[in-house]
Design a protein around this motif. Structure first.
Motif, PDB file in Angstrom:
ATOM      1  N   TYR A   1      60.988  26.353  22.105  1.00 40.84           N
ATOM      2  CA  TYR A   1      60.795  27.779  22.344  1.00 40.84           C
ATOM      3  C   TYR A   1      60.230  28.047  23.729  1.00 40.84           C
ATOM      4  CZ  TYR A   1      61.583  28.853  17.442  1.00 40.84           C
ATOM      5  OH  TYR A   1      62.151  29.011  16.207  1.00 40.84           O
ATOM      6  N   GLY A   2      60.664  29.146  24.306  1.00 44.12           N
ATOM      7  CA  GLY A   2      59.967  29.692  25.451  1.00 44.12           C
ATOM      8  C   GLY A   2      58.651  30.270  24.972  1.00 44.12           C
ATOM      9  N   MET A   3      57.630  30.209  25.823  1.00 41.78           N
ATOM     10  CA  MET A   3      56.308  30.645  25.409  1.00 41.78           C
ATOM     11  C   MET A   3      55.778  31.694  26.374  1.00 41.78           C
ATOM     12  SD  MET A   3      55.732  28.870  22.698  1.00 41.78           S
ATOM     13  CE  MET A   3      53.991  29.186  22.467  1.00 41.78           C
ATOM     14  N   GLY A   4      54.988  32.596  25.848  1.00 41.12           N
ATOM     15  CA  GLY A   4      54.424  33.641  26.699  1.00 41.12           C
ATOM     16  C   GLY A   4      53.021  34.012  26.291  1.00 41.12           C
TER      17      GLY A   4
ATOM     18  N   ASN B   1      59.328  28.608  30.500  1.00 41.07           N
ATOM     19  CA  ASN B   1      60.508  28.201  29.744  1.00 41.07           C
ATOM     20  C   ASN B   1      60.237  26.896  28.995  1.00 41.07           C
ATOM     21  OD1 ASN B   1      60.620  26.331  31.841  1.00 41.07           O
ATOM     22  ND2 ASN B   1      62.846  26.432  31.990  1.00 41.07           N
ATOM     23  N   ARG B   2      61.235  26.435  28.258  1.00 40.10           N
ATOM     24  CA  ARG B   2      61.016  25.292  27.370  1.00 40.10           C
ATOM     25  C   ARG B   2      60.636  24.031  28.119  1.00 40.10           C
ATOM     26  NH1 ARG B   2      66.511  25.740  24.034  1.00 40.10           N
ATOM     27  NH2 ARG B   2      67.137  26.592  26.037  1.00 40.10           N
ATOM     28  N   SER B   3      61.209  23.812  29.281  1.00 38.62           N
ATOM     29  CA  SER B   3      60.904  22.594  30.031  1.00 38.62           C
ATOM     30  C   SER B   3      59.596  22.701  30.806  1.00 38.62           C
ATOM     31  CB  SER B   3      62.040  22.290  31.007  1.00 38.62           C
ATOM     32  OG  SER B   3      62.066  23.254  32.049  1.00 38.62           O
TER      33      SER B   3
ATOM     34  N   ALA C   1      55.910  33.028  20.975  1.00 48.11           N
ATOM     35  CA  ALA C   1      57.040  32.111  21.112  1.00 48.11           C
ATOM     36  C   ALA C   1      58.333  32.886  20.932  1.00 48.11           C
ATOM     37  CB  ALA C   1      56.950  30.987  20.092  1.00 48.11           C
ATOM     38  N   ALA C   2      59.317  32.552  21.735  1.00 46.68           N
ATOM     39  CA  ALA C   2      60.624  33.197  21.636  1.00 46.68           C
ATOM     40  C   ALA C   2      61.696  32.180  22.014  1.00 46.68           C
ATOM     41  CB  ALA C   2      60.697  34.416  22.553  1.00 46.68           C
TER      42      ALA C   2
ATOM     43  N   THR D   1      60.165  39.268  24.375  1.00 44.18           N
ATOM     44  CA  THR D   1      59.391  39.750  23.233  1.00 44.18           C
ATOM     45  C   THR D   1      59.241  38.572  22.292  1.00 44.18           C
ATOM     46  OG1 THR D   1      61.393  40.488  22.119  1.00 44.18           O
ATOM     47  CG2 THR D   1      60.223  42.116  23.450  1.00 44.18           C
ATOM     48  N   GLY D   2      58.132  38.485  21.663  1.00 47.87           N
ATOM     49  CA  GLY D   2      57.851  37.317  20.840  1.00 47.87           C
ATOM     50  C   GLY D   2      58.495  37.375  19.470  1.00 47.87           C
ATOM     51  N   ASP D   3      58.999  36.236  19.048  1.00 47.15           N
ATOM     52  CA  ASP D   3      59.469  36.085  17.671  1.00 47.15           C
ATOM     53  C   ASP D   3      58.327  35.645  16.763  1.00 47.15           C
ATOM     54  OD1 ASP D   3      62.447  34.650  19.070  1.00 47.15           O
ATOM     55  OD2 ASP D   3      62.170  36.691  18.321  1.00 47.15           O
ATOM     56  N   TYR D   4      57.384  34.939  17.334  1.00 41.62           N
ATOM     57  CA  TYR D   4      56.201  34.482  16.611  1.00 41.62           C
ATOM     58  C   TYR D   4      54.980  34.780  17.470  1.00 41.62           C
ATOM     59  CZ  TYR D   4      59.760  31.899  14.075  1.00 41.62           C
ATOM     60  OH  TYR D   4      60.874  31.564  13.361  1.00 41.62           O
TER      61      TYR D   4
END
Length: 121
Positions: free
Chosen positions: A32-35, A52-54, A98-99, A107-110
């Motif tokens: 997941y991408g994180m914010g 981003n994921r990496s 997390a998205a 926008t976050g999914d979690y």
């Protein structure tokens, strides 16, 4: 499903630093991408940083660019927000999200439960 738990908030004087952590659990947390977002009393939730994921691409709004740094450790499934030169206007509850993809408009999914950051003048 991804569970997020923030930590590291607290009270700091203006000009000081804090490091927030967001521990992610779940089998595919590193996918997941994180914010990071924040919400001050009486204000809307505001985007603060994304990665981003990496971990190679990051995003910041002008309000924190040069002062905040987001990073992640995919081995530890943890995302960090290093905050320097803190200002009273940085006072807010900070949320990890997390998205599927990271961007400045994500926008976050979690979501995590949030951690309070208070900057005194």
């Amino acid at each position: 499903q991804v569970q997020l738990v923030e930590s590291g908030g607290g009270l700091v004087q203006a000009g000081g630093s804090l490091r927030l952590s967001c521990a992610a659990s779940g089998r595919t947390a590193s996918s997941y991408g994180m914010g990071w977002f924040r919400q001050a009393p009486g204000k809307e939730r505001e985007f603060v940083a994304a990665i981003n994921r990496s971990g190679r691409i990051t995003y910041y709004p002008d309000s924190v660019k040069g002062r905040f740094t987001i990073s992640r450790d995919n081995v530890k499934n943890t995302v960090y927000l290093h905050m320097n030169s803190l200002k009273p206007e940085d006072t807010a509850v900070y949320y990890c999200a997390a998205a599927l993809s990271a961007s400045s408009t994500m926008t976050g999914d979690y979501w995590g439960q949030g951690t309070q950051v208070t900057v005194s003048s």
